[in-house]
Design a protein around this motif. Structure first.
Motif, PDB file in Angstrom:
ATOM      1  N   THR A   1       0.825  -1.212   0.000  1.00  0.00           N
ATOM      2  CA  THR A   1       0.000   0.000   0.000  1.00  0.00           C
ATOM      3  C   THR A   1       0.859   1.262   0.000  1.00  0.00           C
ATOM      4  OG1 THR A   1      -1.644  -1.207   1.284  1.00  0.00           O
ATOM      5  CG2 THR A   1      -1.891   1.169   1.184  1.00  0.00           C
TER       6      THR A   1
ATOM      7  N   LEU B   1       0.784  -9.409  -7.673  1.00  0.00           N
ATOM      8  CA  LEU B   1       0.646  -7.953  -7.848  1.00  0.00           C
ATOM      9  C   LEU B   1       1.968  -7.238  -7.598  1.00  0.00           C
ATOM     10  CD1 LEU B   1      -2.786  -7.084  -6.216  1.00  0.00           C
ATOM     11  CD2 LEU B   1      -2.165  -6.908  -8.606  1.00  0.00           C
TER      12      LEU B   1
ATOM     13  N   HIS C   1     -10.622  -2.798   7.461  1.00  0.00           N
ATOM     14  CA  HIS C   1     -10.145  -1.631   6.718  1.00  0.00           C
ATOM     15  C   HIS C   1      -9.148  -2.144   5.687  1.00  0.00           C
ATOM     16  CE1 HIS C   1     -12.012   1.035   9.640  1.00  0.00           C
ATOM     17  NE2 HIS C   1     -11.598   0.182  10.545  1.00  0.00           N
TER      18      HIS C   1
ATOM     19  N   LEU D   1      -6.521  -2.952   2.570  1.00  0.00           N
ATOM     20  CA  LEU D   1      -5.318  -2.358   2.013  1.00  0.00           C
ATOM     21  C   LEU D   1      -5.290  -2.582   0.510  1.00  0.00           C
ATOM     22  CD1 LEU D   1      -2.978  -3.512   4.887  1.00  0.00           C
ATOM     23  CD2 LEU D   1      -3.499  -1.164   4.294  1.00  0.00           C
ATOM     24  N   ALA D   2      -4.307  -1.959  -0.143  1.00  0.00           N
ATOM     25  CA  ALA D   2      -4.300  -1.907  -1.610  1.00  0.00           C
ATOM     26  C   ALA D   2      -4.361  -3.268  -2.317  1.00  0.00           C
ATOM     27  CB  ALA D   2      -3.088  -1.112  -2.079  1.00  0.00           C
ATOM     28  N   PRO D   3      -3.541  -4.251  -1.927  1.00  0.00           N
ATOM     29  CA  PRO D   3      -3.516  -5.493  -2.727  1.00  0.00           C
ATOM     30  C   PRO D   3      -4.880  -6.179  -2.805  1.00  0.00           C
ATOM     31  CG  PRO D   3      -1.889  -5.579  -0.956  1.00  0.00           C
ATOM     32  CD  PRO D   3      -2.613  -4.315  -0.796  1.00  0.00           C
ATOM     33  N   VAL D   4      -5.571  -6.225  -1.671  1.00  0.00           N
ATOM     34  CA  VAL D   4      -6.876  -6.883  -1.647  1.00  0.00           C
ATOM     35  C   VAL D   4      -7.849  -6.169  -2.568  1.00  0.00           C
ATOM     36  CG1 VAL D   4      -8.876  -7.330  -0.188  1.00  0.00           C
ATOM     37  CG2 VAL D   4      -6.607  -7.836   0.653  1.00  0.00           C
TER      38      VAL D   4
ATOM     39  N   GLU E   1      -7.197  -4.135  -5.132  1.00  0.00           N
ATOM     40  CA  GLU E   1      -6.822  -4.220  -6.545  1.00  0.00           C
ATOM     41  C   GLU E   1      -7.187  -5.574  -7.124  1.00  0.00           C
ATOM     42  OE1 GLU E   1      -2.941  -1.290  -6.165  1.00  0.00           O
ATOM     43  OE2 GLU E   1      -2.786  -3.108  -7.379  1.00  0.00           O
ATOM     44  N   THR E   2      -6.878  -6.639  -6.353  1.00  0.00           N
ATOM     45  CA  THR E   2      -7.231  -7.984  -6.821  1.00  0.00           C
ATOM     46  C   THR E   2      -8.735  -8.103  -6.995  1.00  0.00           C
ATOM     47  OG1 THR E   2      -5.440  -8.775  -5.404  1.00  0.00           O
ATOM     48  CG2 THR E   2      -6.890 -10.427  -6.361  1.00  0.00           C
TER      49      THR E   2
ATOM     50  N   LEU F   1     -10.837  -8.925 -10.462  1.00  0.00           N
ATOM     51  CA  LEU F   1     -11.669 -10.124 -10.592  1.00  0.00           C
ATOM     52  C   LEU F   1     -13.126  -9.749 -10.855  1.00  0.00           C
ATOM     53  CD1 LEU F   1     -10.233 -12.284  -7.687  1.00  0.00           C
ATOM     54  CD2 LEU F   1      -9.968 -12.714 -10.119  1.00  0.00           C
TER      55      LEU F   1
ATOM     56  N   ASP G   1     -12.765   5.951  -1.213  1.00  0.00           N
ATOM     57  CA  ASP G   1     -11.660   5.511  -2.076  1.00  0.00           C
ATOM     58  C   ASP G   1     -12.159   4.552  -3.142  1.00  0.00           C
ATOM     59  OD1 ASP G   1      -9.192   5.371   0.629  1.00  0.00           O
ATOM     60  OD2 ASP G   1      -9.929   7.033  -0.592  1.00  0.00           O
TER      61      ASP G   1
END
Lengths: 265, 150
Positions: A222, A253, B53, B55-58, B60-61, B65, B98
């Protein structure tokens, strides 16, 4: 941490949920032991169902084990909003041990439980003051420390919750659930640098727990530290018993971002 | 002006997500169709994402999908839903904001559904337990759940 055995526990608990109302002492007792051993939090409805039934019908057979069960069922009742059952359990505990809130020689543990009922009513100021009282007398009651943080959070005062939790962790630096909660509080307010510190503490204290590495990796991703994130995703995959989908996706990723960064140079 | 309709299935799934994680914030994505001529959005389905709350990877994935999945169902991403952690909190917090920004990059006029925790906590509420925030400067209006439209 979610382990293989926990996955089987979850499966067993699903079977329990399907079984319906309690019918035998042995079965209900076994159910409650399973739930306690697996430390899964969201079985409070089962604890309430089976525990309350045992307490109402088999209190003599339970003997001294009933008091710990009263405590568990009390908390499960509060979790489920069953104030009547909660008050019944609390009444039994107060009759046996008497509460520090009402008697100089009463139990601090029961006083702490009693204060949770005040929390249930939503009177945050009163609940906070009661926990303050306990802590003034005895600074080492971790239950009251943590409930005070919870009260601050529930009343919407995240900054105060963070301050109290930091104060608590300065005295009890090995409390993992404290660090985890603090990390979440920091993430919810986008204070990623501080959250990073919390996960680093967790990894130092429990390097075998793949979840800590995973959360740390996600945080690093992040804040765009893809290289380090990739390493921690990989580490999390190595440590986990299999099917760590979150880490696998994270790894892909992070690697993708690294490749794109390189190709832009 | 345009209206937002929500199918019963979508509404139930949103609340089911909230009921499963009563002490956590819940977030998910809304799938549906947009009728530009009539100026109406229909939320047909939802996909629950997280109960923390994120974070980015979750995120984006998940978005990658969901975009793929939506295509196979001939649906669009029409917005997101969110339920706050605290019982009396009906504000639009960072997470849905966001997510909304992310969705708005590729889809027109996404909306935000906020779960009204206190109404959802009642045994027999006489009003919908969600609030719909449409695109125009955070103007909010209640959605009436309608049965599956043709």
């Amino acid at each position: 941490a979610l382990t293989c055995s926990m996955a089987t526990d979850i499966a067993q608990i699903d079977i329990l949920k399907a079984k319906g109302p309690p019918r035998s002492f042995a079965d209900s007792k076994a159910a409650l032991d399973l739930i306690e051993a697996s430390r899964l939090r969201d079985c409070s409805d089962l604890v309430l169902l089976h525990g309350l039934w045992l307490l109402k019908n088999y209190s003599r057979k339970l003997d001294t084990a009933q008091w710990r069960l009263f405590e568990r069922v009390y908390i499960a009742a509060l979790d489920n909003g069953d104030v009547e059952a909660a008050e019944w359990c609390l009444g039994k505990l107060k009759a046996k041990f008497s509460s520090r809130n009402t008697s100089e020689t009463g139990s601090v543990r029961v006083a702490g439980l009693e204060n949770m009922l005040v929390e249930q009513s939503g009177d945050w100021k009163q609940a906070n003051d009661l926990y303050d009282q306990i802590l003034q007398e005895n600074h080492t009651i971790t239950h009251s420390w943590k409930r005070r943080v919870a009260v601050a959070k529930a009343s919407g005062n995240i900054d105060r919750a963070v301050d109290l939790l930091v104060e608590f962790l300065e005295q009890y630096p090995t409390d993992s659930s404290g660090w985890t909660e603090l990390a979440e509080l920091y993430i919810s307010t986008k204070q990623f640098a501080f959250a990073k510190f919390c996960y680093e503490e967790l990894i130092l204290q429990h390097p075998e727990n793949f979840l800590n590495h995973l959360c740390y990796a996600e945080l690093l991703y992040t804040i765009k530290d893809y290289s380090l994130a990739r390493q921690y995703f990989a580490q999390s995959i190595e440590l986990s018993p299999g099917n760590n989908l979150r880490a696998l996706y994270g790894l892909v990723l992070a690697a993708k971002n690294l490749v794109e960064k390189d190709s832009r140079l | 002006a345009f209206t937002v309709h929500c199918s019963q299935e979508a509404y139930c799934k949103v609340l089911a997500h909230a009921y499963k994680y009563t002490a956590r914030p819940v977030t998910g994505v809304l799938l549906g169709t947009v009728d530009e001529a009539k100026g109406a959005t229909l939320i047909q389905d939802v996909i629950g994402l997280v109960h923390n709350h994120p974070l980015a990877p979750v995120m984006e994935t998940a978005m990658a999908l969901i975009e793929q999945f939506a295509k196979t169902q001939n649906l669009l991403i029409v917005g997101c839903y969110h339920g706050n952690e605290l019982a009396n909190d009906e504000s639009i917090s960072q997470t849905p904001l966001d997510l909304h920004k992310q969705i708005a990059k590729r889809h027109p006029r996404p909306c935000i559904l906020i779960i009204r925790n206190e109404i959802a906590s009642q045994a027999n509420p006489n009003q919908p337990a969600i609030l719909c925030h449409a695109e125009k400067e955070g103007k909010s209006s209640r959605t009436e759940p309608v049965d599956d439209l043709p």
